[in-house]
Design an enzyme around this catalytic site. Structure first.
Site, PDB file in Angstrom:
ATOM      1  N   CYS A   1       0.821  -1.212   0.000  1.00 55.04           N
ATOM      2  CA  CYS A   1       0.000   0.000   0.000  1.00 55.04           C
ATOM      3  C   CYS A   1       0.860   1.269   0.000  1.00 55.04           C
ATOM      4  O   CYS A   1       1.537   1.566  -0.962  1.00 55.04           O
ATOM      5  CB  CYS A   1      -0.965  -0.058   1.181  1.00 55.04           C
ATOM      6  SG  CYS A   1      -2.251   1.186   1.205  1.00 55.04           S
ATOM      7  N   HIS A   2       0.862   2.028   1.092  1.00 52.26           N
ATOM      8  CA  HIS A   2       1.668   3.245   1.214  1.00 52.26           C
ATOM      9  C   HIS A   2       3.071   2.973   1.775  1.00 52.26           C
ATOM     10  O   HIS A   2       3.905   3.864   1.779  1.00 52.26           O
ATOM     11  CB  HIS A   2       0.968   4.262   2.131  1.00 52.26           C
ATOM     12  CG  HIS A   2      -0.235   4.902   1.521  1.00 52.26           C
ATOM     13  ND1 HIS A   2      -1.439   4.240   1.382  1.00 52.26           N
ATOM     14  CD2 HIS A   2      -0.429   6.139   1.009  1.00 52.26           C
ATOM     15  CE1 HIS A   2      -2.321   5.046   0.824  1.00 52.26           C
ATOM     16  NE2 HIS A   2      -1.739   6.207   0.578  1.00 52.26           N
TER      17      HIS A   2
END
Length: 186
Positions: A111-112
């Site tokens: 994800c991030h």
């Protein structure tokens, strides 16, 4: 999932991790026989973010000050917007992640969390994916961004989002079983 008996895995996180991105890998990797420690900046508990609101707390097994990358076969970096943003300004966290990479061990980010790979310089020249809003950061760091659920590159495992957690965990296990990865220059 492959048997990971005898393997040790660090999950580095702090408050604001995406709930499923910590809990699913932790539980699946433990279920495969690995010893998995949730490592954070402070002892106690860290609080997750569950889609659009605060989630449940997770117990911290070890603090960053009390561990060494030498104790683990791999590191998993959960995403969420808050967690990697807080960790990428912590030099101890960046040094811990970098040590896994320099020791040719498996490094996995979802994800991030590729922000942490950008910050450590690991992203440069590597094939990677990430949450779409992090794509430009990853590309600007010199990575070859791919729009794929999971991307592996010589022991580096990246994944787009929580919808890809099963494939992410399978690739982590596969890379750990392969052992240390001789990394060709990017």
């Amino acid at each position: 999932m492959q048997n990971l008996q005898g393997k040790s895995i660090a999950i580095l996180a702090t408050n604001g991790f995406e709930q499923s991105e910590l809990e699913v890998p932790r539980d699946k990797l433990r279920g495969a026989g690995a010893t998995v420690h949730v490592i954070s900046l402070e002892p106690g508990r860290i609080k997750g973010w569950d889609k659009d609101d605060w989630g449940n707390p997770v117990d911290v097994d070890r603090t960053l000050d009390s561990v060494s990358a030498d104790d683990y076969d791999a590191i998993v970096l959960p995403g969420g917007q808050i967690n990697p943003d807080l960790l990428r300004v912590e030099q101890k966290a960046l040094d811990f992640i970098s040590k896994f990479w320099s020791d040719n061990k498996t490094v996995a980010a979802i994800c991030h969390a590729p922000w942490l790979l950008v910050e450590t310089g690991i992203a440069k020249g590597r094939k990677m994916t990430s949450y779409p809003s992090v794509k430009t950061d990853v590309i600007n760091a010199g990575a070859h961004w791919q729009d794929s659920p999971v991307v592996t590159d010589q022991g580096l495992v990246t994944s787009r989002n929580p919808g890809d957690l099963d494939a992410f965990c399978e690739k982590i296990a596969e890379e750990i079983k392969e052992g240390r990865h001789e990394r060709r220059a990017a």
